[in-house]
Design an enzyme around this catalytic site. Structure first.
Site, PDB file in Angstrom:
ATOM      1  N   HIS A  75      33.253  33.263  41.293  1.00  0.00           N
ATOM      2  CA  HIS A  75      33.126  33.841  42.477  1.00  0.00           C
ATOM      3  C   HIS A  75      32.101  33.043  43.377  1.00  0.00           C
ATOM      4  O   HIS A  75      30.956  33.338  43.197  1.00  0.00           O
ATOM      5  CB  HIS A  75      32.709  35.317  42.448  1.00  0.00           C
ATOM      6  CG  HIS A  75      33.834  36.002  41.895  1.00  0.00           C
ATOM      7  ND1 HIS A  75      34.799  36.777  42.628  1.00  0.00           N
ATOM      8  CD2 HIS A  75      34.225  36.511  40.773  1.00  0.00           C
ATOM      9  CE1 HIS A  75      35.710  37.270  41.924  1.00  0.00           C
ATOM     10  NE2 HIS A  75      35.345  37.329  40.601  1.00  0.00           N
TER      11      HIS A  75
ATOM     12  N   GLU B 254      31.487  33.439  46.270  1.00  0.00           N
ATOM     13  CA  GLU B 254      31.089  34.192  47.475  1.00  0.00           C
ATOM     14  C   GLU B 254      29.845  35.185  47.225  1.00  0.00           C
ATOM     15  O   GLU B 254      29.226  35.602  47.675  1.00  0.00           O
ATOM     16  CB  GLU B 254      32.106  35.237  47.920  1.00  0.00           C
ATOM     17  CG  GLU B 254      32.554  36.140  46.944  1.00  0.00           C
ATOM     18  CD  GLU B 254      33.657  35.717  45.830  1.00  0.00           C
ATOM     19  OE1 GLU B 254      33.490  34.629  45.582  1.00  0.00           O
ATOM     20  OE2 GLU B 254      34.362  36.550  45.225  1.00  0.00           O
TER      21      GLU B 254
ATOM     22  N   CYS C  51      39.418  33.790  41.235  1.00  0.00           N
ATOM     23  CA  CYS C  51      39.533  34.487  39.999  1.00  0.00           C
ATOM     24  C   CYS C  51      40.788  35.073  39.878  1.00  0.00           C
ATOM     25  O   CYS C  51      42.131  34.370  39.586  1.00  0.00           O
ATOM     26  CB  CYS C  51      38.656  35.766  40.246  1.00  0.00           C
ATOM     27  SG  CYS C  51      38.391  36.495  38.565  1.00  0.00           S
TER      28      CYS C  51
HETATM   29  N1  LIG Z   1      37.255  39.436  39.479  1.00  0.00           N
HETATM   30  C1  LIG Z   1      38.984  39.306  39.414  1.00  0.00           C
HETATM   31  O1  LIG Z   1      39.673  38.898  40.297  1.00  0.00           O
HETATM   32  C2  LIG Z   1      39.351  39.505  37.894  1.00  0.00           C
HETATM   33  C3  LIG Z   1      40.735  39.299  37.701  1.00  0.00           C
HETATM   34  C4  LIG Z   1      41.339  40.383  36.594  1.00  0.00           C
HETATM   35  N2  LIG Z   1      41.119  41.510  36.915  1.00  0.00           N
HETATM   36  C5  LIG Z   1      40.615  40.012  35.116  1.00  0.00           C
HETATM   37  O2  LIG Z   1      39.982  40.610  34.854  1.00  0.00           O
HETATM   38  O3  LIG Z   1      40.604  38.565  34.514  1.00  0.00           O
END
Ligand SMILES: NC(=O)CC[C@H](N)C(=O)O
Ligand SMILES: Nc1ncnc2c1ncn2[C@@H]1O[C@H](COP(=O)(O)OP(=O)(O)OP(=O)(O)O)[C@@H](O)[C@H]1O
Ligand SMILES: O=c1[nH]c(=O)c2[nH+]cn([C@@H]3O[C@H](COP(=O)(O)O)[C@@H](O)[C@H]3O)c2[nH]1
Ligand SMILES: [Mg+2]
Length: 509
Positions: free
Chosen positions: A167, A169, A79
């Protein structure tokens, strides 16, 4: 042992879950804040960059120097991590037009890519981001897309650097664990050798090496963590381990005697210290929950210090501290709010002059139980519900007296024994009774009564961070309530706590 996985934490709410998934693959890993990258990376075999609440486009975005990592160790960027590599290496990250929170499906997956071995198209993934990668970084090769996110996964040609917008995880990424295994085992070549047995062998030899012929004093609480720590230390240093089990007068009914007996049968060199009066004196007149915890913590340390002085030449104080406490005390944004103003987390006062040894410091709770099972510790002890260090002091709302402790011990005993008799104990993560500072009117026989109210609490949880109340059978609640009111003088009303965490906490104080 060059097999560790380094997880760089950029502040994601899911970082601990990355560590849990990696450990479940029997691969050891450690979490470091992104601004504290270890200087010596020789023990690491792979690196995972976590998500983050920050935006890479913001002035204050986390921006660590990865030059000692990229191209030298395999990297999986998750992410924010994926956005970070794109943004700072020739790619483009912009606010995403569509909301990308929750389930999505990988509609396109590039063929013959090891990262996606055994993962089919349409695999469900979990998205949680408001920025999106519009252009890949230099040498970027797209690996997967969803209907809304073109660059849902990529790698960088010429190095083992992989990046995913979703994600793996979290539970809702249904092939997440497979992807992590593909990255860690097939791409990074880590061995799945971190088993409870391997942990015991390694830890016992490290403890032997570190402690030698020195003496160690350890506090036993009757709980899982300190008991497993004691057996590990006993394997390592035998008679040089001095265990102290303090009766703080706030334990459950008969617990001091029964747990002490259990410890003696485990061959531990344990001394039972009845300091009930000292604790109750220290608590006299105190009603504020934190003041009660402080008084208990300070009294514990005084008692420990007295007892440690009885043992000549003690060098170490052992603690049952486990990984969640460690992670939460050094968060991304520096030391977080004190988790528990409790003697085992806040460090030792100078006068104790003892070095601390914490053999379980890097384990999650379920891993502590697996190690305990490996050590042959009685499964009933390992399966015990967590019980807070301050004991019944934080389950008697308001000030503490010996009479209130007696009442609550009786009520709690009926409740917990009832759970066991009804085969419900193991279905509940934690349960207990609370004595409320409330009196209510009752009628018993033809007599009016004006007596105390108790609450029963039973929760299901995996880690105590979130919890839900348990839907116990009405017949059980009815029987338990009747038994309590009939047997415990001073109580004429029983209520059941139907509050989850959040918003309520598990303990009432
Ligand atoms: N879950 C994250 O790592 C989000 C990454 C970043 N804050 C976004 O909103 O795109
Ligand atoms: N009654 C006690 N006597 C001696 N030491 C104690 C006592 N209660 C707590 N401690 C010490 O404080 C540490 C943290 O207390 P805590 O209540 O978390 O117990 P624990 O052993 O970690 O069990 P749990 O599995 O309930 O977390 C323990 O590991 C132990 O070293
Ligand atoms: O050793 C401890 N010292 C404490 O001061 C303390 N306060 C809460 N707890 C335990 O922590 C878990 C979460 O409880 P809360 O939802 O009430 O914070 C639950 O398992 C609680 O029993 C404590 N344990
Ligand atoms: Mg503990």
């Amino acid at each position: 042992m060059q097999n560790n996985v380094l997880i760089l934490d950029f502040g994601s709410q899911y970082t601990q879950l990355i560590a849990r998934r990696v450990r479940e693959l029997n691969i050891y890993c450690e979490i470091y804040p992104y601004h504290k990258i270890p200087e010596d990376l020789s023990g690491f075999k792979a690196v995972i960059l976590s998500g983050s609440p920050f935006s890479v486009r913001a002035e204050d975005a986390p921006h660590p120097d990865l030059s000692q990592i990229r191209g030298k160790l395999p990297v999986l960027a998750v992410c924010y991590g994926a956005q970070y590599l794109a943004h700072f290496n020739g790619g483009k990250v912009e606010p995403s037009g569509t909301r990308e929170y929750g389930r999505a499906n990988l509609t396109v997956i590039k063929d013959a890519e090891m990262l996606f071995d055994e993962i089919k198209e349409n695999s469900q993934v979990w998205m949680s981001h408001s920025d999106t990668i519009m252009e890949l970084p230099e040498n970027g090769v797209r690996l997967a897309s969803t209907t809304d996110v073109l660059n849902a996964a990529y790698r960088i040609e010429g190095e083992d650097t992989y990046a995913i917008q979703f994600h793996p995880e979290v539970y809702h990424s249904t092939d997440g664990k497979q992807l992590l295994e593909n990255f860690l085992v097939k791409i990074a070549g880590t061995e799945q050798s971190w088993t409870p047995g391997a942990f015991v062998d390694l830890t016992v030899s490290e403890l032997k090496e570190k402690i030698g012929d020195d003496k160690v004093v350890l506090g036993l609480s009757g709980g899982v963590d300190s008991t497993v720590a004691a057996v590990l230390l006993h394997k390592a240093i035998g008679k040089n381990l001095y265990c102290i089990f303090v009766n703080n007068g706030l334990l459950r009914k008969n617990e001091f005697e029964s747990v002490l007996d259990q410890y003696k049968h485990m061959g531990l060199n344990v001394k039972g210290v009845d300091a009930s009066d000292r604790f109750l004196d220290a608590l006299k007149g105190l009603s504020d929950p934190e003041a009660k915890r402080k008084a208990i913590g300070n009294t514990f340390i005084e008692v420990f210090d007295d007892e440690a002085h009885e043992i000549t030449d003690v060098t170490y104080l052992a603690q049952g501290t486990i990984y969640p406490d460690v992670i939460e005390s050094v968060s991304v944004n520096g030391p977080s709010v004190t988790i528990k103003s409790h003697h085992n987390v806040g460090g030792l006062p100078d006068f104790m002059k003892l070095k601390v040894v914490e053999p379980l410091r890097m384990l999650f709770k379920d891993e502590v139980r697996r190690v305990g099972k490996e050590l042959g510790i009685d499964k009933e002890l390992l399966g015990r519900h967590p019980f807070p260090g301050p004991g019944l002091a934080i389950r008697i709302l308001g000030d503490i007296t010996a009479e209130k402790v007696r009442i609550l011990q009786e009520v709690d005993h009926i409740f917990i024994q009832g759970l066991r008799d009804w085969m419900l104990y193991d279905k509940v993560w934690q349960a207990g009774a609370i004595l409320l500072p409330v009196q209510s009117v009752g009628v018993m026989g033809d007599e009016r009564t004006y007596e105390q109210v108790v609450a029963l609490r039973a929760v299901e949880s995996t880690d105590g961070m979130t919890a839900d109340w348990v839907n116990l059978p009405y017949e059980f609640l009815q029987k338990t309530s009747n038994t309590i009111i009939n047997r415990v003088k001073g109580v004429n009303r029983v209520v059941y706590d139907i509050s989850s965490k959040p918003p309520a906490t598990i303990e009432w104080e």
